[in-house]
Design a protein around this motif. Structure first.
Motif, PDB file in Angstrom:
ATOM      1  N   ASP A  35      -8.409   7.714  17.659  1.00  0.00           N
ATOM      2  CA  ASP A  35      -8.390   7.047  18.957  1.00  0.00           C
ATOM      3  C   ASP A  35      -8.001   5.578  18.803  1.00  0.00           C
ATOM      4  N   TRP A  36      -8.485   4.931  17.752  1.00  0.00           N
ATOM      5  CA  TRP A  36      -8.163   3.530  17.482  1.00  0.00           C
ATOM      6  C   TRP A  36      -6.664   3.359  17.243  1.00  0.00           C
ATOM      7  N   VAL A  37      -6.086   4.222  16.388  1.00  0.00           N
ATOM      8  CA  VAL A  37      -4.651   4.149  16.092  1.00  0.00           C
ATOM      9  C   VAL A  37      -3.845   4.350  17.381  1.00  0.00           C
ATOM     10  N   ARG A  38      -4.248   5.318  18.182  1.00  0.00           N
ATOM     11  CA  ARG A  38      -3.562   5.577  19.459  1.00  0.00           C
ATOM     12  C   ARG A  38      -3.661   4.348  20.368  1.00  0.00           C
ATOM     13  N   SER A  39      -4.827   3.700  20.399  1.00  0.00           N
ATOM     14  CA  SER A  39      -5.006   2.528  21.261  1.00  0.00           C
ATOM     15  C   SER A  39      -4.136   1.350  20.822  1.00  0.00           C
ATOM     16  N   LEU A  40      -3.749   1.329  19.540  1.00  0.00           N
ATOM     17  CA  LEU A  40      -2.845   0.289  19.045  1.00  0.00           C
ATOM     18  C   LEU A  40      -1.392   0.568  19.429  1.00  0.00           C
ATOM     19  N   GLY A  41      -1.137   1.781  19.921  1.00  0.00           N
ATOM     20  CA  GLY A  41       0.214   2.156  20.302  1.00  0.00           C
ATOM     21  C   GLY A  41       0.994   2.805  19.173  1.00  0.00           C
ATOM     22  N   VAL A  42       0.290   3.219  18.122  1.00  0.00           N
ATOM     23  CA  VAL A  42       0.945   3.871  16.990  1.00  0.00           C
ATOM     24  C   VAL A  42       1.044   5.366  17.278  1.00  0.00           C
ATOM     25  N   ASP A  43       2.248   5.898  17.201  1.00  0.00           N
ATOM     26  CA  ASP A  43       2.498   7.317  17.446  1.00  0.00           C
ATOM     27  C   ASP A  43       2.529   8.041  16.097  1.00  0.00           C
TER      28      ASP A  43
END
Length: 128
Positions: A35-43
């Motif tokens: 969820d953290w990685v997704r929130s950073l905008g990393v796909d």
């Protein structure tokens, strides 16, 4: 920057004693990292298409207090260190502000074949 991720303890997360089975804390922190990685905008799907994936290399974990069925928990994730190919995170599972579980997680960027570490893409290092 601290990322906060809520988790509710379900019956399936507990052992015969009614407390969270120890391995499930690893599931909780994995969900929080995703969820953290997704929130950073990393796909992460796009990264995989480029031939790169993140792999957990090391976990140092401390079990401090038990969580039980139906508890509302929060996983906090913070960056501890960033290098060219490695990322170290501190993840803490809390209930009402009390630390229940604490982990230091080292993640590396790898090729899909898993043969050797790869450099983290510059745009991702910049986000961290």
């Amino acid at each position: 920057m601290t990322h906060h991720f809520p988790v509710r303890v379900y019956y399936e997360d507990t052992d015969m004693g009614g407390i969270v089975y120890h391995a499930n804390y690893l599931r909780f922190i994995e969900r929080a990292r995703s969820d953290w990685v997704r929130s950073l905008g990393v796909d992460q799907n796009a990264m995989r298409e480029m031939g790169l994936v993140y792999v957990v290399r090391r976990v140092e974990a401390d079990f401090l207090a038990p969580a039980q069925f139906d508890d509302e928990l929060e996983v906090q994730t913070e960056v501890a260190e960033v290098s060219s190919a490695r990322l170290t995170l501190i993840q803490v599972v809390q209930k009402g502000g009390q630390d229940l579980f604490r982990a230091r997680v080292t993640v590396v960027c790898m090729s899909l074949e898993g043969s050797r570490p790869q450099r983290l893409p510059a745009e991702i290092r910049a986000l961290l």
